[in-house]
Design an enzyme around this catalytic site. Structure first.
Site, PDB file in Angstrom:
ATOM      1  N   ALA A   6       0.833  -1.206   0.000  1.00 34.47           N
ATOM      2  CA  ALA A   6       0.000   0.000   0.000  1.00 34.47           C
ATOM      3  C   ALA A   6       0.865   1.252   0.000  1.00 34.47           C
ATOM      4  O   ALA A   6       1.173   1.827   1.041  1.00 34.47           O
ATOM      5  CB  ALA A   6      -0.937  -0.004   1.212  1.00 34.47           C
ATOM      6  N   SER A  47       0.647   3.762  -3.143  1.00 38.01           N
ATOM      7  CA  SER A  47       0.015   4.824  -3.937  1.00 38.01           C
ATOM      8  C   SER A  47      -1.145   5.492  -3.201  1.00 38.01           C
ATOM      9  O   SER A  47      -1.844   4.874  -2.397  1.00 38.01           O
ATOM     10  CB  SER A  47      -0.497   4.257  -5.258  1.00 38.01           C
ATOM     11  OG  SER A  47       0.570   3.789  -6.048  1.00 38.01           O
ATOM     12  N   GLY A  88      -3.301  11.384  -4.616  1.00 35.65           N
ATOM     13  CA  GLY A  88      -2.453  12.485  -5.082  1.00 35.65           C
ATOM     14  C   GLY A  88      -0.980  12.160  -5.104  1.00 35.65           C
ATOM     15  O   GLY A  88      -0.148  13.052  -5.277  1.00 35.65           O
ATOM     16  N   ILE A 119      -4.598   0.114  -4.865  1.00 37.62           N
ATOM     17  CA  ILE A 119      -3.855  -0.907  -4.138  1.00 37.62           C
ATOM     18  C   ILE A 119      -4.319  -2.300  -4.577  1.00 37.62           C
ATOM     19  O   ILE A 119      -5.473  -2.678  -4.355  1.00 37.62           O
ATOM     20  CB  ILE A 119      -4.031  -0.742  -2.615  1.00 37.62           C
ATOM     21  CG1 ILE A 119      -3.692   0.692  -2.185  1.00 37.62           C
ATOM     22  CG2 ILE A 119      -3.180  -1.767  -1.873  1.00 37.62           C
ATOM     23  CD1 ILE A 119      -2.312   1.156  -2.568  1.00 37.62           C
ATOM     24  N   ARG A 128      -4.349 -19.010 -41.497  1.00 40.95           N
ATOM     25  CA  ARG A 128      -5.435 -18.175 -42.029  1.00 40.95           C
ATOM     26  C   ARG A 128      -5.209 -17.892 -43.503  1.00 40.95           C
ATOM     27  O   ARG A 128      -4.179 -17.340 -43.908  1.00 40.95           O
ATOM     28  CB  ARG A 128      -5.483 -16.860 -41.245  1.00 40.95           C
ATOM     29  CG  ARG A 128      -6.506 -15.845 -41.738  1.00 40.95           C
ATOM     30  CD  ARG A 128      -7.934 -16.260 -41.406  1.00 40.95           C
ATOM     31  NE  ARG A 128      -8.825 -15.124 -41.451  1.00 40.95           N
ATOM     32  CZ  ARG A 128      -9.433 -14.684 -42.555  1.00 40.95           C
ATOM     33  NH1 ARG A 128      -9.211 -15.286 -43.717  1.00 40.95           N
ATOM     34  NH2 ARG A 128     -10.232 -13.646 -42.504  1.00 40.95           N
ATOM     35  N   GLN A 151      -4.273  -6.791 -34.186  1.00 38.86           N
ATOM     36  CA  GLN A 151      -4.460  -6.291 -35.546  1.00 38.86           C
ATOM     37  C   GLN A 151      -4.368  -7.426 -36.566  1.00 38.86           C
ATOM     38  O   GLN A 151      -5.177  -7.503 -37.502  1.00 38.86           O
ATOM     39  CB  GLN A 151      -3.412  -5.223 -35.859  1.00 38.86           C
ATOM     40  CG  GLN A 151      -3.689  -4.431 -37.116  1.00 38.86           C
ATOM     41  CD  GLN A 151      -4.868  -3.485 -36.962  1.00 38.86           C
ATOM     42  OE1 GLN A 151      -5.283  -3.175 -35.844  1.00 38.86           O
ATOM     43  NE2 GLN A 151      -5.425  -3.034 -38.076  1.00 38.86           N
ATOM     44  N   GLY A 163      -7.465  -9.689 -36.374  1.00 37.77           N
ATOM     45  CA  GLY A 163      -8.714  -9.081 -36.807  1.00 37.77           C
ATOM     46  C   GLY A 163      -9.785  -9.123 -35.731  1.00 37.77           C
ATOM     47  O   GLY A 163      -9.497  -9.252 -34.539  1.00 37.77           O
ATOM     48  N   GLU A 182       3.846   0.245 -10.319  1.00 38.97           N
ATOM     49  CA  GLU A 182       5.234   0.129  -9.860  1.00 38.97           C
ATOM     50  C   GLU A 182       6.148   1.119 -10.576  1.00 38.97           C
ATOM     51  O   GLU A 182       7.317   0.859 -10.848  1.00 38.97           O
ATOM     52  CB  GLU A 182       5.755  -1.305  -9.997  1.00 38.97           C
ATOM     53  CG  GLU A 182       5.013  -2.276  -9.087  1.00 38.97           C
ATOM     54  CD  GLU A 182       5.640  -3.655  -9.048  1.00 38.97           C
ATOM     55  OE1 GLU A 182       6.882  -3.742  -9.045  1.00 38.97           O
ATOM     56  OE2 GLU A 182       4.881  -4.629  -9.007  1.00 38.97           O
ATOM     57  N   GLY A 183       5.590   2.286 -10.864  1.00 41.92           N
ATOM     58  CA  GLY A 183       6.325   3.339 -11.541  1.00 41.92           C
ATOM     59  C   GLY A 183       5.996   3.369 -13.013  1.00 41.92           C
ATOM     60  O   GLY A 183       6.343   2.457 -13.761  1.00 41.92           O
TER      61      GLY A 183
END
Length: 397
Positions: free
Chosen positions: A132, A134, A137, A166, A274, A346, A349, A373-374
């Site tokens: 814990a 973050s 602010g 958290i 495909r 992409q 599809g 974690e940054g």
């Protein structure tokens, strides 16, 4: 062995973990409820002995933080475990990693009493841990946190304020909490505390997030903590947070590499089968070049993750360049995984956008590691700061 070549035992272990994740853990993950702790899955990680690796470190060098050798797996093996689990079951990987992130401050900085009380049930998968740090602010700017630890008459503190974003909150059994004990002191005024979830005045709320794992907010209304709850030293909690993040940042990169490899393999299979425009998709040069780029970036990210982990194992958490290497590994791996998964979607599809498709799942999973974690921007700041500090220390030519 170098950081760039796995030995046969490690290669076999990775294959074993992929099979274990697919056959034993994925069925449990599929029964879980998104946004909630999957306790049967966590228990299975403990029963299979996988959680033991989170608390076994070996530093080959004799630098600060070195520990005796013998039976330890180290940061590189942690990365290999996370990469292998992520390839076959991201939910199992995340449950595994969150146990380590939440409990590492106790493992590395806790008192004998704290370690004896909490680490055995965490390793067994019977207690759920959470990290814990973050706040609403103060996310990436961890030194700016404002959760107040105000002294009380008993010689302890009262925690008042909020934590947000958290993982495992509000369902964890205990939290490694970082609070401000010295107002106005920045990073030097933060203390880490072990706070059991049943402590009076602590409440939590789940947050409905894009990622399927549990994330919540915590409210502290005069939650009492004493000297016996301190992790490490008073006003030295920022170091506890940063050494924990330096330990796990390369393995966040490993999580990302596992997802990228899973997306790449799915793309190879799809484009080889495909049919389109009179042949298969792989016959189109644009597709082949795209797949080649995906594979090259994934391998480059993997090598940087392994190198950062090997450096941690060699030098210890306080070794030269460890923070820079960890930041580089997380940065390149998480950004690469985002690119690879997006490219895979992409090339598949519309089918890749259907709920329940592997790539739909990975597309939701891959976004968060670039933030937690940054964030990537923070990793770039760390890298630049470390580079300029090293430059200033170099003697003139």
């Amino acid at each position: 062995m170098t950081a760039f070549s796995l030995n046969p035992e490690q290669t076999a272990r990775c294959a074993e973990l992929r099979t274990l994740a697919a056959e034993r853990l994925r069925p449990l993950a599929e029964k879980g409820e998104p946004g909630h702790v999957n306790r049967p899955l966590v228990a299975a990680l403990g029963e299979l002995g996988l959680l033991d690796a989170l608390f076994e470190e070996r530093f080959e060098g004799g630098g600060a933080g070195a520990s005796p050798p013998g039976g330890a797996s180290g940061a590189l093996d942690l990365c290999l475990t996370r990469e292998s689990l992520a390839y076959a079951c991201t939910e199992a990987e995340t449950a595994f990693a969150l146990q380590g992130l939440g409990a590492h401050p106790v493992h590395a900085h806790g008192s004998p009493e704290q370690r004896e009380r909490w680490l055995p049930p965490v390793r067994a998968g019977h207690a759920v841990a959470a990290f814990a740090l973050s706040e609403p602010g103060a996310g990436s700017d961890a030194a700016a946190l404002s959760l107040a630890a105000e002294p009380d008459a008993s010689g302890g503190w009262r925690l008042t304020g909020e934590k947000c974003w958290i993982s495992n909150a509000p369902e964890a059994d205990f939290y490694s909490v970082f609070a401000r004990t010295s107002p106005g002191a920045g990073a030097r005024g933060v203390t880490a505390f072990l706070v059991p979830a049943d402590r009076a005045g602590l409440t939590g709320t789940p947050l409905d997030m894009l990622s399927p794992h549990p994330i919540g907010a915590l409210a502290f209304d005069g939650v009492r903590v004493g000297t016996e709850d301190v992790l490490g030293e008073v006003d030295r909690g920022f170091r506890v947070a940063m050494t924990t993040l330096n330990r796990f940042r390369p393995s966040v990169g490993a999580f990302a590499v596992g997802m990228a490899q899973s997306a790449l393999d799915a793309t190879l299979a799809h484009t080889a089968e495909r049919t389109a425009f009179g042949g298969t998709l792989k016959d189109l040069q644009s597709v082949g070049h795209q797949v080649a780029e995906m594979a090259t970036r994934t391998e480059a990210a993997r090598l940087m993750v392994y190198a950062a982990a090997a450096a941690y194992d060699s030098e210890g958490p306080q070794g030269p360049g460890i923070a820079r290497r960890a930041a580089m590994a997380k940065l390149i791996a998480t950004e690469t995984a985002q690119y690879v998964v997006d490219a895979a979607v992409q090339l598949h599809g519309a089918r890749a956008l259907r709920r329940g498709h592997l790539l739909e799942h990975l597309y939701r999973e891959v976004r968060a590691p670039r933030i937690y974690e940054g964030a990537s921007e923070v990793q770039r700041t760390i890298i630049a700061k470390e580079l300029y500090a090293a430059h200033e220390e170099e003697p003139p030519a």
